[in-house]
Design a protein around this motif. Structure first.
Motif, PDB file in Angstrom:
ATOM      1  N   THR A  12       5.402  18.325  22.094  1.00  0.00           N
ATOM      2  CA  THR A  12       4.279  17.591  22.652  1.00  0.00           C
ATOM      3  C   THR A  12       4.799  16.506  23.574  1.00  0.00           C
ATOM      4  N   TRP A  13       3.898  15.904  24.339  1.00  0.00           N
ATOM      5  CA  TRP A  13       4.283  14.849  25.275  1.00  0.00           C
ATOM      6  C   TRP A  13       3.290  13.694  25.167  1.00  0.00           C
ATOM      7  N   ARG A  14       3.727  12.525  25.616  1.00  0.00           N
ATOM      8  CA  ARG A  14       2.855  11.340  25.679  1.00  0.00           C
ATOM      9  C   ARG A  14       3.361  10.429  26.786  1.00  0.00           C
ATOM     10  N   ARG A  15       2.453   9.742  27.444  1.00  0.00           N
ATOM     11  CA  ARG A  15       2.852   8.764  28.454  1.00  0.00           C
ATOM     12  C   ARG A  15       3.584   7.611  27.765  1.00  0.00           C
ATOM     13  N   ALA A  16       4.628   7.107  28.409  1.00  0.00           N
ATOM     14  CA  ALA A  16       5.430   6.034  27.825  1.00  0.00           C
ATOM     15  C   ALA A  16       5.973   5.144  28.929  1.00  0.00           C
ATOM     16  N   ALA A  17       6.228   3.892  28.588  1.00  0.00           N
ATOM     17  CA  ALA A  17       6.785   2.935  29.547  1.00  0.00           C
ATOM     18  C   ALA A  17       7.915   2.157  28.907  1.00  0.00           C
ATOM     19  N   TYR A  18       8.802   1.693  29.754  1.00  0.00           N
ATOM     20  CA  TYR A  18       9.865   0.771  29.351  1.00  0.00           C
ATOM     21  C   TYR A  18       9.647  -0.507  30.140  1.00  0.00           C
ATOM     22  N   CYS A  19       9.634  -1.647  29.458  1.00  0.00           N
ATOM     23  CA  CYS A  19       9.265  -2.911  30.088  1.00  0.00           C
ATOM     24  C   CYS A  19      10.370  -3.949  29.974  1.00  0.00           C
ATOM     25  N   SER A  20      10.267  -4.965  30.799  1.00  0.00           N
ATOM     26  CA  SER A  20      11.161  -6.114  30.698  1.00  0.00           C
ATOM     27  C   SER A  20      10.718  -6.982  29.527  1.00  0.00           C
ATOM     28  N   ARG A  21      11.507  -7.983  29.189  1.00  0.00           N
ATOM     29  CA  ARG A  21      11.138  -8.888  28.100  1.00  0.00           C
ATOM     30  C   ARG A  21       9.891  -9.697  28.464  1.00  0.00           C
TER      31      ARG A  21
ATOM     32  N   ALA B 235     -12.072  21.892  39.708  1.00  0.00           N
ATOM     33  CA  ALA B 235     -12.408  20.462  39.735  1.00  0.00           C
ATOM     34  C   ALA B 235     -11.148  19.636  39.536  1.00  0.00           C
ATOM     35  N   LYS B 236     -11.201  18.410  39.993  1.00  0.00           N
ATOM     36  CA  LYS B 236     -10.079  17.503  39.774  1.00  0.00           C
ATOM     37  C   LYS B 236     -10.042  17.127  38.293  1.00  0.00           C
ATOM     38  N   THR B 237      -8.942  17.365  37.664  1.00  0.00           N
ATOM     39  CA  THR B 237      -8.819  17.098  36.238  1.00  0.00           C
ATOM     40  C   THR B 237      -8.498  15.627  36.020  1.00  0.00           C
ATOM     41  N   PRO B 238      -9.380  14.885  35.349  1.00  0.00           N
ATOM     42  CA  PRO B 238      -9.043  13.486  35.085  1.00  0.00           C
ATOM     43  C   PRO B 238      -7.888  13.390  34.110  1.00  0.00           C
ATOM     44  N   ALA B 239      -7.204  12.270  34.147  1.00  0.00           N
ATOM     45  CA  ALA B 239      -6.107  12.069  33.216  1.00  0.00           C
ATOM     46  C   ALA B 239      -6.636  12.141  31.792  1.00  0.00           C
ATOM     47  N   LEU B 240      -5.898  12.825  30.914  1.00  0.00           N
ATOM     48  CA  LEU B 240      -6.330  12.931  29.527  1.00  0.00           C
ATOM     49  C   LEU B 240      -6.443  11.536  28.918  1.00  0.00           C
ATOM     50  N   PRO B 241      -7.591  11.166  28.382  1.00  0.00           N
ATOM     51  CA  PRO B 241      -7.760   9.807  27.849  1.00  0.00           C
ATOM     52  C   PRO B 241      -6.721   9.447  26.791  1.00  0.00           C
ATOM     53  N   GLN B 242      -6.346  10.430  25.958  1.00  0.00           N
ATOM     54  CA  GLN B 242      -5.376  10.138  24.915  1.00  0.00           C
ATOM     55  C   GLN B 242      -3.944  10.132  25.441  1.00  0.00           C
ATOM     56  N   GLY B 243      -3.766  10.545  26.704  1.00  0.00           N
ATOM     57  CA  GLY B 243      -2.453  10.490  27.322  1.00  0.00           C
ATOM     58  C   GLY B 243      -1.400  11.325  26.658  1.00  0.00           C
ATOM     59  N   SER B 244      -1.791  12.461  26.064  1.00  0.00           N
ATOM     60  CA  SER B 244      -0.815  13.305  25.406  1.00  0.00           C
ATOM     61  C   SER B 244      -1.291  14.747  25.433  1.00  0.00           C
ATOM     62  N   GLY B 245      -0.408  15.654  25.055  1.00  0.00           N
ATOM     63  CA  GLY B 245      -0.774  17.062  25.044  1.00  0.00           C
ATOM     64  C   GLY B 245       0.400  17.916  24.606  1.00  0.00           C
TER      65      GLY B 245
ATOM     66  N   ASP C   2      -2.635   1.371  28.885  1.00  0.00           N
ATOM     67  CA  ASP C   2      -3.195   1.348  27.532  1.00  0.00           C
ATOM     68  C   ASP C   2      -4.357   2.322  27.398  1.00  0.00           C
ATOM     69  N   LEU C   3      -5.133   2.502  28.487  1.00  0.00           N
ATOM     70  CA  LEU C   3      -6.258   3.429  28.477  1.00  0.00           C
ATOM     71  C   LEU C   3      -5.795   4.885  28.514  1.00  0.00           C
ATOM     72  N   LEU C   4      -4.558   5.108  28.938  1.00  0.00           N
ATOM     73  CA  LEU C   4      -3.995   6.453  29.048  1.00  0.00           C
ATOM     74  C   LEU C   4      -3.111   6.801  27.853  1.00  0.00           C
ATOM     75  N   GLY C   5      -3.223   6.037  26.784  1.00  0.00           N
ATOM     76  CA  GLY C   5      -2.447   6.334  25.583  1.00  0.00           C
ATOM     77  C   GLY C   5      -0.988   5.965  25.678  1.00  0.00           C
ATOM     78  N   GLY C   6      -0.620   5.145  26.663  1.00  0.00           N
ATOM     79  CA  GLY C   6       0.778   4.839  26.896  1.00  0.00           C
ATOM     80  C   GLY C   6       1.293   3.599  26.186  1.00  0.00           C
ATOM     81  N   VAL C   7       0.454   2.941  25.379  1.00  0.00           N
ATOM     82  CA  VAL C   7       0.881   1.763  24.619  1.00  0.00           C
ATOM     83  C   VAL C   7       0.359   1.894  23.196  1.00  0.00           C
ATOM     84  N   ASP C   8       1.250   1.770  22.229  1.00  0.00           N
ATOM     85  CA  ASP C   8       0.867   1.793  20.821  1.00  0.00           C
ATOM     86  C   ASP C   8       0.959   0.368  20.290  1.00  0.00           C
ATOM     87  N   PHE C   9      -0.196  -0.243  20.012  1.00  0.00           N
ATOM     88  CA  PHE C   9      -0.227  -1.627  19.572  1.00  0.00           C
ATOM     89  C   PHE C   9       0.012  -1.767  18.065  1.00  0.00           C
ATOM     90  N   GLU C  10       0.196  -0.646  17.380  1.00  0.00           N
ATOM     91  CA  GLU C  10       0.406  -0.683  15.936  1.00  0.00           C
ATOM     92  C   GLU C  10       1.841  -0.347  15.534  1.00  0.00           C
TER      93      GLU C  10
END
Length: 311
Positions: free
Chosen positions: A38-47, A111-121, A197-205
């Motif tokens: 499976t896949w999920r959107r992810a980011a790497y951030c600065s401090r 049709a143009k496929t919107p980004a999956l709200p859960q950001g995974s598949g 965060d709306l695309l499932g790319g941040v897990d706050f838990e």
């Protein structure tokens, strides 16, 4: 059918017994709970909570060699990011490498496929051709080679699957309001500014990760002043990433994240100040048309401190 122009994508691989645990402390999502294939959107951030890289994190099935991840991102940041993360490996059992992969995409025609709200598949595996597809729903997705393949064989696979050109894919991503950070926009945006965060790319838990304190504070305060929106210009050349967007009075209203030239002008995804989104906006003397993303912008309720009652 693709042209000879390559997709602006590359990948960084993470393999070993500690791969999931290593990524858990670095990325904005929970890599340890990401299921196989499976896949999920992810980011790497600065401090400071600003995005250094973002993309699609894939997890393959575990085997005797350990855990296996592949992170697909913009091609001009992959090498630097791999080198940067290598410094934090220390004694962890994880190998970071850059496999040589080709990328292309298939997009639904109806049709143009919107980004999956859960950001995974799911990841579709085609054993007979050594091709994998990042399944984004409705027949759309990014394909790439899982094994060494000559350019001629790869092109034949793209022709067979009727893949689109790199420019067509970038236009589709901008219209779907999907961010792709590159060298020009690194360290500029908190994930919420790009709707990550709306695309499932941040897990706050999930607990701690680099930049977590800033990102979580913004989430709980519910004071996200900028959001990612679709921008179009019908004249002039293409707006480059990091181009500043201003109001008619010259007030800064946002910045371009990713963009592509079209026969009509330019399509871009940009971080826009919400309270200025309906004003007349300009960039490099080009009048802009702003539209919301094709998915709902849902803000978290503000965290209200409970007052201790007087006793």
């Amino acid at each position: 059918m693709t042209t000879n122009k390559p997709y602006p994508l590359a990948a960084v691989a993470f393999d070993g017994a500690d791969a999931a645990h290593f990524l858990q402390g670095q990325l904005t999502i929970n890599s340890e709970t990401l299921a196989a294939n499976t896949w999920r959107r992810a980011a790497y951030c600065s401090r400071q909570g600003r995005m250094i890289a973002c993309g699609l994190l894939l997890r393959w099935a575990d085997d005797d060699a350990g855990q296996h991840f592949l992170w697909v991102m913009h091609d001009d940041i992959a090498a630097t990011l791999a080198s940067q993360l290598q410094r934090f490996v220390l004694r962890a059992k994880v190998k970071i490498s850059q496999p040589a992969l080709y990328f292309s995409a298939v997009v639904a025609k109806e049709a143009k496929t919107p980004a999956l709200p859960q950001g995974s598949g799911a990841i579709d595996l085609y054993e007979d051709t050594a091709i994998a597809r990042i399944n984004e729903g409705d027949g759309s997705g990014i394909i790439f080679n899982r094994a060494e393949m000559s350019p001629e064989v790869w092109q034949a696979q793209c022709t067979q699957r009727q893949t689109i050109t790199a420019d067509a894919w970038q236009q589709n991503e901008a219209q779907r309001a999907v961010p792709w950070v590159n060298t020009a926009t690194q360290d500029m945006f908190i994930p919420q500014f790009l709707n990550f965060d709306l695309l499932g790319g941040v897990d706050f838990e999930k607990g701690c990760f680099v930049g977590q304190e800033v990102i979580a504070r913004l989430h709980h305060l519910g004071n996200v002043k900028r959001r990612g929106m679709v921008v179009s210009a019908t004249s002039g050349g293409c707006l480059s990433p990091a181009t500043v967007i201003k109001t008619a009075e010259g007030k800064t209203a946002g910045e371009v994240v990713n963009s592509v030239a079209t026969p009509q002008g330019c399509i871009a995804f940009a971080a826009i100040v919400k309270e200025l989104a309906e004003q007349e906006l300009w960039a490099e003397e080009h009048a802009l048309h702003i539209t919301p993303p094709p998915y709902p912008i849902i803000e978290a309720e503000k965290f209200k401190r409970q007052k201790t009652p007087n006793v």
